[in-house]
Motif scaffolding. Structure first.
Motif, short mmCIF file in Angstrom:
data_model
loop_
_atom_site.label_atom_id
_atom_site.label_comp_id
_atom_site.label_asym_id
_atom_site.label_seq_id
_atom_site.Cartn_x
_atom_site.Cartn_y
_atom_site.Cartn_z
N VAL A 185 -4.43 4.85 -12.72
CA VAL A 185 -3.38 3.89 -12.43
C VAL A 185 -3.63 3.34 -11.03
O VAL A 185 -4.24 4.01 -10.19
CB VAL A 185 -1.97 4.50 -12.51
N PHE A 186 -3.18 2.12 -10.78
CA PHE A 186 -3.48 1.45 -9.52
C PHE A 186 -2.20 0.84 -8.97
O PHE A 186 -1.59 -0.02 -9.60
CB PHE A 186 -4.52 0.35 -9.74
N ASP A 187 -1.78 1.29 -7.79
CA ASP A 187 -0.61 0.69 -7.17
C ASP A 187 -0.91 0.09 -5.81
O ASP A 187 -0.08 -0.63 -5.26
CB ASP A 187 0.52 1.71 -7.05
N ARG A 188 -2.08 0.34 -5.26
CA ARG A 188 -2.37 -0.14 -3.91
C ARG A 188 -2.61 -1.65 -3.85
O ARG A 188 -2.57 -2.23 -2.77
CB ARG A 188 -3.58 0.60 -3.34
N GLY A 236 0.62 -8.61 6.66
CA GLY A 236 0.23 -8.70 5.26
C GLY A 236 0.23 -7.38 4.54
O GLY A 236 0.11 -7.33 3.32
N GLN A 237 0.38 -6.27 5.27
CA GLN A 237 0.40 -4.94 4.67
C GLN A 237 1.79 -4.36 4.75
O GLN A 237 2.46 -4.43 5.78
CB GLN A 237 -0.57 -3.99 5.41
N THR A 238 2.25 -3.79 3.65
CA THR A 238 3.44 -2.94 3.67
C THR A 238 3.03 -1.57 3.15
O THR A 238 1.96 -1.43 2.54
CB THR A 238 4.57 -3.50 2.79
N LEU A 239 3.85 -0.58 3.39
CA LEU A 239 3.49 0.78 2.99
C LEU A 239 4.74 1.55 2.60
O LEU A 239 5.74 1.53 3.33
CB LEU A 239 2.75 1.49 4.12
N MET A 240 4.68 2.20 1.45
CA MET A 240 5.75 3.13 1.05
C MET A 240 5.11 4.48 0.72
O MET A 240 4.20 4.56 -0.11
CB MET A 240 6.50 2.62 -0.17
N HIS A 241 5.57 5.50 1.42
CA HIS A 241 5.12 6.84 1.08
C HIS A 241 5.70 7.25 -0.26
O HIS A 241 6.79 6.82 -0.65
CB HIS A 241 5.52 7.83 2.18
N THR A 289 0.84 -1.19 0.00
CA THR A 289 0.00 0.00 0.00
C THR A 289 0.88 1.24 0.00
O THR A 289 2.11 1.16 0.04
CB THR A 289 -0.94 0.01 1.21
N GLY A 290 0.27 2.41 -0.05
CA GLY A 290 1.04 3.64 -0.12
C GLY A 290 0.32 4.79 0.52
O GLY A 290 -0.77 4.64 1.09
N GLY A 291 0.90 5.96 0.40
CA GLY A 291 0.30 7.15 0.96
C GLY A 291 1.12 8.38 0.62
O GLY A 291 2.27 8.29 0.20
N LYS A 292 0.49 9.54 0.80
CA LYS A 292 1.21 10.79 0.59
C LYS A 292 2.27 10.97 1.67
O LYS A 292 2.04 10.70 2.84
CB LYS A 292 0.23 11.97 0.66
N THR A 293 3.43 11.43 1.25
CA THR A 293 4.47 11.71 2.23
C THR A 293 4.18 13.02 2.95
O THR A 293 3.62 13.95 2.36
CB THR A 293 5.85 11.79 1.55
#
Length: 967
Positions: A949-952, A899-904, A830-834
């Motif tokens: 586009v889909f990266d999540r 099961g979740q990873t996250l990169m801003h 998953t991701g998010g705004k930095t």
């Protein structure tokens, strides 16, 4: 530099800096001569206090801002302090007036990124003169050239391509930094006059809000942030506003003093969850299941606001069970209309045509739960059901127990969430673009919107579903599209027959204005000469080769009935999603304007392999060397915000036009975006005349005059290079949004509240007043004044009767499990705004990197996942899947679920160790429903109706690297 500096070091550094700048209070001591007769600058001070105090004297203070895509917090007015022609620092202006004693004011506004831009604009990444590549692309070998050399070479390449291959072979890569102000006035006029192609980046930065479009016929509508103060319940669902909306955060927390409750729905225990009254942890990408379960409970518990639903939504409208399409008046009557829908009236117990020009029901009382037989005009007997009846059947699958298995939220918590929603009067949610970054995020948005519609929480103060927040002055289009200022009325007067025809047919003013934005996606439109826009996502997928990364998409569980290519071919052949240039017409020149596609695009490395060899010239306009500039042929130094005058789009959350007043002259040979584009036109005109080239035809037959391009772009010299302030004034004066102040007054103050709703194709979607003494409440023109929505049904629409939606079982909202994009791997990336940058602009800032959890790319992962893989905090790891791999640091966090990873987001390519970056593993396959068209409100337009586009949903495996990332 160390954060600790002793007194001697401080004095030495301060004296050297101030001496070199010849600041007041310093003189040259002739007695302290040195070899060669040069005397050093010696400060006149009696103690270190004098040196420190001298920092707080200034030549001038101007109002400015950072005109970048802050989006949800955009934008903030700053005092910029200038001394000896250098910007030393900035401070929040903090002069926003309180508009209402009941509401908090907008002070302070600003964030740590804005607070250090005076340092950022002078750091080592700044470029101040044109540079030309001398080695292979990406080799880092450059030479300094003059502006004339650079622009002549680019002009010749442009003329060669345009004459030999066509006007549509030049592409404008427009990134999140576009202003819709002075810079875009130049680009818009250039594109209009030359019929070159502009890429709409909204979908390809993951901001498409497709589900919102499917439901409301638009994506852009939002309240002012102070309206949350009136809410009883605020749902942080699909975002992290305490982290990403820094200037807005206080409105949420202050609403709690008035009694509001905040519920956060998120996979991880993020900063917004910490500030909430209740945190509901959920499996990533399963929000639609939770929302559908809440709707199930609302309906089953008898909590539906029937009056609202009957009037404002399509739930009473009838659907033919034989075709799965709406029952139309044309089905029932010989002269019936295809755009008129049918409902069953309880008063007369008969079939009636739904109101068309207004949402007001008058004497009608539509039945919600309908299942009947009707006779069509040809005598055929068919079964019809209301959308509400069909929806009840679908919701039956989403009991709390069933939904719990899908989303991981306990049945008890699902019931509590539904109870919290139905037990208060005013429910609001936040506007963010997280859901639409999931492959099936459109379904989640539709399901969440259904909660708000069923409970009547739309178009009321303190209540409402949040769309995409965009607010812009409406003078930019007028400026860009007219021959000169004297012919504005005449130019737009050509649209009068089209406008009147639409109004006579029953369309609303909003529908007409929104339609003008869609015309920009139709090249060679006969009504008015327009710039040509196309979907950035589709362009990069087809021309950039990114679509090739999804060759194994059938293995990823997307749920499609056919290969992706079959949907794309059908869409392109029917021109449902118009692609410019056509697939068989490769682009030849790309001009990147405040953009950085090699940093932000998922699978961006594919561009170097597929797109770059097609391009004869890659030109980057920016003030620093970013990832894309490193692979350019030319880098043209653009002046950053403090070095120019401008105005820019903002958001309804902060309904203030925020301006830049030029604080200092551009550093070195840098020029403003306006000047660079105007000068490029000047060189094209000059070289065209020297080469005997006059005009060419666009592929659609429009004449493109090359030998008068500069004259036409500058309106025969009325607006020349360097005229940024003059252009900004013209745009401001042409706008309808600020009639109570002059441009000079607004520029001096730095901000001005919007007076009214802009007549802009995107901004008009808010459909409400802009009161001077109260909050902004979107969609009130629909709810209060009964103006139809710009959907096919003219209502908030939950049934999408399109063949692709039928084929993929998305006629109604539902839940689909997240696919395994990238392969069958156990971890979801998953991701998010930095918090430490706005896109990539501050991502390599030394000051911001000090504040980061790590000063280099890192991935957050749960304690359980890290222990299972033998990974410790700060270890080097390799992240991989079937598409590729990259290296980064591990940050082990108790806030993430297993099961979740996250990169801003926003790390630059060159910040990663070795080959690959975080985009390498994200192929982002197209979603077929986003290729749909030939439908009243699914047609592509500015900032909406395009591919995402889909990266999540990206699946990866992570492994520890034993030797510090060097292998």
């Amino acid at each position: 530099m160390s954060a600790v500096m002793n007194r001697r070091g401080f004095l030495k550094s301060a004296a050297a800096l101030m001496g070199s700048l010849s600041l007041p209070g310093f003189v040259v001591n002739a007695a302290a001569g040195v070899a060669g007769g040069n005397a050093p600058a010696v400060p006149l001070y009696t103690s270190w206090k004098d040196v420190y105090r001298s920092q707080w004297t200034w030549d001038k203070v101007v109002r400015s801002t950072h005109h970048l895509n802050c989006w949800y917090q955009a934008h903030c007015s700053w005092d910029v302090y200038v001394k000896d022609g250098i910007v030393y620092r900035e401070e929040q202006a903090a002069e926003y007036e309180q508009i209402n004693p009941e509401l908090p004011d907008y002070n302070p506004r600003g964030c740590q990124k804005g607070g250090c831009f005076s340092e950022r604009m002078y750091d080592d990444t700044r470029i101040t003169h044109p540079m030309r590549r001398v080695g292979p692309r990406g080799s880092g070998k450059w030479e300094r050239v003059s502006w004339d050399e650079a622009l002549d070479d680019i002009a010749d390449a442009y003329l060669d391509v345009t004459v030999e291959e066509g006007t549509d072979r030049t592409i404008w890569d427009l990134g999140p930094g576009i202003d819709l102000g002075v810079s875009m006035a130049a680009q818009g006029r250039f594109s209009m006059l030359t019929q070159s192609i502009s890429l709409d980046m909204d979908g390809e930065i993951g901001d498409s809000r497709r589900g919102t479009l499917e439901t409301f016929g638009k994506i852009a509508f939002e309240r002012s942030a102070d309206d949350y103060f009136y809410s009883d319940l605020i749902l942080f669902w699909g975002g992290n506003p305490i982290y990403t909306q820094i200037p807005q955060a206080h409105f949420f927390t202050e609403a709690r003093y008035r009694g509001a409750k905040i519920i956060s729905v998120a996979p991880d225990y993020n900063p917004s969850a910490i500030k909430s009254d209740l945190w509901i942890p959920i499996k990533p990408g399963t929000d639609a299941a939770l929302a559908m379960a809440v709707c199930h409970l609302i309906v089953a518990g008898g909590h539906v606001k029937e009056a609202f639903v009957k009037e404002q939504t399509d739930l009473p409208l009838l659907v033919r069970t034989d075709t799965s399409r709406f029952l139309k008046q044309a089905d029932m009557q010989a002269e019936g209309r295809e755009d008129h829908h049918m409902l069953w009236d309880a008063h007369s117990d008969s079939l009636q045509t739904a109101p068309f020009r207004s949402l007001a029901l008058e004497a009608l009382d539509p039945m919600l739960d309908v299942s009947r037989s009707v006779t069509l005009k040809d005598g055929q007997r068919v079964e019809v059901r209301s959308v509400y009846s069909l929806l009840r059947d679908r919701l039956a699958d989403y009991t709390p127990e069933a939904a719990s298995q899908m989303c991981g939220v306990s049945p008890k918590m699902i019931r509590r969430l539904a109870h919290e929603i139905v037990s208060v009067d005013k429910v609001a949610n936040i506007a963010q673009t997280s859901m639409c970054k999931y492959y099936h995020g459109n379904l989640a948005e539709r399901a969440m919107a259904l909660i708000f519609a069923l409970t009547g929480n739309i178009g009321r103060r303190g209540a409402g579903f949040s769309g995409f927040p965009v607010l812009n002055v409406d003078g930019g289009d007028k400026f860009a599209l007219t021959p000169n200022m004297r012919e504005v009325a005449e130019t737009f007067g050509r649209l009068e027959p089209f406008i009147q025809q639409r109004l006579d047919a029953g369309d609303s003013h909003e529908m007409v204005v929104q339609g003008l934005g869609r015309l920009m996606f139709v090249p060679g439109n006969p009504l008015i000469r327009l710039p040509i826009w196309t979907s950035g996502t589709l362009f990069w997928s087809v021309h950039g080769g990114i679509g090739e990364l999804s060759a194994r998409a059938e293995e990823w569980g997307l749920g499609n009935k056919r290969p992706l290519q079959a949907y794309l071919d059908e869409s392109l052949s029917k021109q449902w999603q118009p692609l410019q240039p056509a697939p068989d017409r490769p682009p030849r020149i790309m001009i990147s304007l405040v953009s950085n596609p090699l940093r932000r695009l998922r699978g961006s490395e594919k561009l170097l392999e597929v797109l770059w060899p097609k391009l004869k010239k890659v030109v980057v306009m920016d003030w620093r060397i970013n990832s894309t500039a490193r692979h350019a042929d030319y880098v043209l130094p653009a002046a950053p915000w403090y070095e120019r005058t401008n105005l820019k789009w903002v958001t309804p959350l902060s309904p203030y036009l925020t301006t830049c007043d030029q604080a200092t002259a551009p550093l070195g040979e840098a020029k403003t975006d306006w000047s660079i584009i105007v000068l490029l036109a000047k060189h094209i005109q000059k070289r065209a005349r020297e080469r005997g080239i006059s005009a060419v035809k666009s592929p659609q037959g429009l004449e493109v005059k090359l030998d008068t391009l500069y004259d036409d772009l500058t309106m025969q010299g009325e607006f020349r290079e360097g005229d940024d302030d003059k252009v900004a004034r013209a745009i401001f004066d042409l706008s309808s949004t600020h009639k109570n102040k002059t441009w000079d007054e607004v520029k001096q103050k730095g901000f001005a509240r919007f007076d009214g709703l802009p007549e802009d194709p995107v901004s008009i979607g808010s459909m409400c007043e802009f009161p001077a003494d109260d909050s902004i409440v979107p969609l009130t023109f629909h709810v209060r004044d009964k103006v139809p929505y710009p959907t096919a049904s003219r209502r908030i629409q939950f049934f999408v009767d399109h063949p692709f939606y039928d084929e993929l079982d998305e006629l109604l909202p539902r839940f689909k499990a997240p696919p395994m994009i990238g392969g069958n791997y156990p971890l979801m990336m998953t991701g998010g705004k930095t918090r430490w940058s706005i896109h990539s602009t501050w991502r390599d800032s030394s000051l911001m990197l000090r504040l980061e959890a790590r000063p280099e790319p890192y991935m957050l992962m749960s304690v359980a996942d890290a222990v299972q893989r033998g990974i410790a905090d700060d270890d080097w790891i390799r992240v991989r899947n079937d598409i590729g791999s990259f290296k980064c640091r591990a940050k082990v966090s108790p806030s993430l679920r297993p099961g979740q990873t996250l990169m801003h987001h926003a790390w630059e390519q060159y910040q990663f160790e070795g080959p690959g970056d975080m985009n390498t593993v994200s192929p982002s396959p197209l979603n077929p429903v986003e290729l749909a068209g030939g439908h009243p409100h699914l047609t592509a337009g500015l900032l909406q109706g395009q591919n995402s586009v889909f990266d999540r949903d990206t699946r990866v495996e992570v492994e520890r690297i034993a030797d510090g990332g060097r292998t």
